[in-house]
Design an enzyme around this catalytic site. Sequence first.
Site, PDB file in Angstrom:
ATOM      1  CE  LYS A 118      -1.869  -1.121   3.731  1.00 38.32           C
ATOM      2  NZ  LYS A 118      -1.432  -2.604   4.344  1.00 38.32           N
ATOM      3  NE  ARG A 150      -5.365  -0.996   9.769  1.00 37.90           N
ATOM      4  CZ  ARG A 150      -4.048  -0.898   9.247  1.00 37.90           C
ATOM      5  NH1 ARG A 150      -3.737   0.415   8.707  1.00 37.90           N
ATOM      6  NH2 ARG A 150      -3.012  -1.683   9.284  1.00 37.90           N
ATOM      7  NE  ARG A 209       7.855  -2.423   6.500  1.00 34.85           N
ATOM      8  CZ  ARG A 209       6.428  -2.392   6.598  1.00 34.85           C
ATOM      9  NH1 ARG A 209       5.853  -1.606   5.739  1.00 34.85           N
ATOM     10  NH2 ARG A 209       5.812  -2.908   7.516  1.00 34.85           N
ATOM     11  NE  ARG A 263       5.935  -0.325  10.082  1.00 36.47           N
ATOM     12  CZ  ARG A 263       4.980  -0.253   9.241  1.00 36.47           C
ATOM     13  NH1 ARG A 263       5.005   0.227   8.161  1.00 36.47           N
ATOM     14  NH2 ARG A 263       3.918  -0.952   9.677  1.00 36.47           N
ATOM     15  NE  ARG A 271       1.744  -5.321  10.956  1.00 38.29           N
ATOM     16  CZ  ARG A 271       2.861  -4.959   9.966  1.00 38.29           C
ATOM     17  NH1 ARG A 271       4.105  -5.376  10.548  1.00 38.29           N
ATOM     18  NH2 ARG A 271       2.670  -4.088   9.150  1.00 38.29           N
TER      19      ARG A 271
HETATM   20  P1  AP5 Z   1       5.098  -1.618   2.023  1.00 36.49           P
HETATM   21  O1  AP5 Z   1       4.597  -0.750   0.630  1.00 36.49           O
HETATM   22  O2  AP5 Z   1       5.542  -1.045   3.007  1.00 36.49           O
HETATM   23  O3  AP5 Z   1       3.673  -2.124   2.436  1.00 36.49           O
HETATM   24  P2  AP5 Z   1       2.327  -1.694   3.176  1.00 36.49           P
HETATM   25  O4  AP5 Z   1       1.107  -2.574   2.602  1.00 36.49           O
HETATM   26  O5  AP5 Z   1       2.190  -0.454   3.244  1.00 36.49           O
HETATM   27  O6  AP5 Z   1       2.676  -2.381   4.636  1.00 36.49           O
HETATM   28  P3  AP5 Z   1       2.464  -1.719   6.198  1.00 36.49           P
HETATM   29  O7  AP5 Z   1       3.185  -2.950   6.989  1.00 36.49           O
HETATM   30  O8  AP5 Z   1       2.926  -0.487   6.337  1.00 36.49           O
HETATM   31  O9  AP5 Z   1       0.978  -2.082   6.196  1.00 36.49           O
HETATM   32  P4  AP5 Z   1       0.147  -1.997   7.455  1.00 36.49           P
HETATM   33  O10 AP5 Z   1      -1.468  -1.810   7.197  1.00 36.49           O
HETATM   34  O11 AP5 Z   1       0.339  -3.227   8.315  1.00 36.49           O
HETATM   35  O12 AP5 Z   1       0.813  -0.775   8.405  1.00 36.49           O
HETATM   36  P5  AP5 Z   1       0.322   0.729   8.633  1.00 36.49           P
HETATM   37  O13 AP5 Z   1       1.489   1.469   8.674  1.00 36.49           O
HETATM   38  O14 AP5 Z   1      -1.094   0.885   7.888  1.00 36.49           O
HETATM   39  O15 AP5 Z   1       5.843  -2.696   1.651  1.00 36.49           O
HETATM   40  C1  AP5 Z   1       6.382  -3.467   2.483  1.00 36.49           C
HETATM   41  C2  AP5 Z   1       7.717  -3.964   1.899  1.00 36.49           C
HETATM   42  O16 AP5 Z   1       7.816  -4.602   0.581  1.00 36.49           O
HETATM   43  C3  AP5 Z   1       8.703  -2.904   1.686  1.00 36.49           C
HETATM   44  O17 AP5 Z   1      10.328  -2.988   2.236  1.00 36.49           O
HETATM   45  C4  AP5 Z   1       8.640  -2.508   0.142  1.00 36.49           C
HETATM   46  O18 AP5 Z   1       9.785  -2.032  -0.194  1.00 36.49           O
HETATM   47  C5  AP5 Z   1       8.542  -4.041  -0.402  1.00 36.49           C
HETATM   48  N1  AP5 Z   1       7.533  -3.947  -1.610  1.00 36.49           N
HETATM   49  C6  AP5 Z   1       6.565  -3.378  -1.724  1.00 36.49           C
HETATM   50  N2  AP5 Z   1       5.974  -3.640  -2.921  1.00 36.49           N
HETATM   51  C7  AP5 Z   1       6.692  -4.592  -3.382  1.00 36.49           C
HETATM   52  C8  AP5 Z   1       6.626  -5.455  -4.682  1.00 36.49           C
HETATM   53  N3  AP5 Z   1       5.797  -5.545  -5.258  1.00 36.49           N
HETATM   54  N4  AP5 Z   1       7.815  -6.449  -4.772  1.00 36.49           N
HETATM   55  C9  AP5 Z   1       8.773  -6.587  -3.746  1.00 36.49           C
HETATM   56  N5  AP5 Z   1       8.740  -5.703  -2.736  1.00 36.49           N
HETATM   57  C10 AP5 Z   1       7.916  -4.658  -2.457  1.00 36.49           C
HETATM   58  O19 AP5 Z   1      -0.263   0.625  10.181  1.00 36.49           O
HETATM   59  C11 AP5 Z   1       0.658   0.152  11.283  1.00 36.49           C
HETATM   60  C12 AP5 Z   1      -0.117   0.336  12.642  1.00 36.49           C
HETATM   61  O20 AP5 Z   1      -0.689   1.294  13.030  1.00 36.49           O
HETATM   62  C13 AP5 Z   1      -1.333  -0.728  12.714  1.00 36.49           C
HETATM   63  O21 AP5 Z   1      -0.822  -2.028  13.064  1.00 36.49           O
HETATM   64  C14 AP5 Z   1      -2.248  -0.326  13.698  1.00 36.49           C
HETATM   65  O22 AP5 Z   1      -1.494  -0.422  15.085  1.00 36.49           O
HETATM   66  C15 AP5 Z   1      -1.982   1.348  13.365  1.00 36.49           C
HETATM   67  N6  AP5 Z   1      -3.088   1.803  12.410  1.00 36.49           N
HETATM   68  C16 AP5 Z   1      -2.625   2.493  11.339  1.00 36.49           C
HETATM   69  N7  AP5 Z   1      -3.619   2.776  10.636  1.00 36.49           N
HETATM   70  C17 AP5 Z   1      -4.926   2.497  11.833  1.00 36.49           C
HETATM   71  C18 AP5 Z   1      -6.420   2.565  11.440  1.00 36.49           C
HETATM   72  N8  AP5 Z   1      -7.065   3.040  10.462  1.00 36.49           N
HETATM   73  N9  AP5 Z   1      -6.994   2.100  12.720  1.00 36.49           N
HETATM   74  C19 AP5 Z   1      -6.550   1.674  13.783  1.00 36.49           C
HETATM   75  N10 AP5 Z   1      -4.926   1.302  13.846  1.00 36.49           N
HETATM   76  C20 AP5 Z   1      -4.387   2.027  12.752  1.00 36.49           C
END
Ligand code: AP5
Length: 215
Positions: free
Chosen positions: A13, A88, A127, A160, A171
Amino acid sequence: MRLVLLGPPGSGKGTQAERLGPLLGVPHVSTGDMLRAAVDDGAALGRRVRAHVEGGTLVPDEVVGEAVAGRLAKPDAAAGFVLDGFPRTVEQVAILDRVLERLGTSLDRVLALDASEPVIVRRLGGRRVCPGCRAVYHLESRPPRSAGVCDACGAALAQRADDDVAVIRERLRVYEERTVPVARAYEARGLLRRVDGSGEADVVFEALRAAVAGP
Ligand code: AP5
């Protein structure tokens, strides 16, 4: 263009929103980034959400909803946004509906990325992030020029806290339980487009572009 980008942890994402935002001329709004910035600041919000963000559980809906409402009301989001990580829960869908109604607007599309669990675990395990400028790397698919050092600002890269294997499993469990119903809710409204997120980043980006431009 007002977009929501859905998908399990590691589906790409953030990587794709960083490219879609400039393509569409709208900001990338990531609730994960907003919450991590609050944790790093050590202010009241950060102290309240830290255990959730680092442990892979969800921050309470009203807390994250308030942060999103404030962000989407800023002038740079008036022409649109790519919303990454929100909503979410089904409750957050209703919060976003209210926020957009107050702003006199609505969503254009919801894009749902998907990838298998082995792909997700490999991506999150490899990552590395820059604590300084928040650039995101991957040991295999997007390595920094110099091992362990941010290309953009020279800071030492880190992992992270929630990319620990046990936290990744939690997660994924939370995603299945709380966020899969969000995709179904948008599907019922005819807004959802599913995109395979398991290919290389350029391939996924082209598929997203087609989903944005298509019917
Ligand atoms: P990346 O693009 O970073 O993946 P992502 O889908 O953004 O993963 P996240 O781990 O950030 O998502 P998440 O939803 O768990 O975390 P969030 O920050 O929203 O890619 C991952 C890796 O793969 C990178 O190294 C990248 O380079 C590589 N990659 C990407 N695409 C690739 C490809 N096509 N091929 C090869 N490599 C690739 O949330 C974190 C925490 O915040 C949650 O757990 C929760 O506690 C809180 N939170 C956030 N939003 C909310 C909400 N709305 N409500 C409640 N709590 C929330």
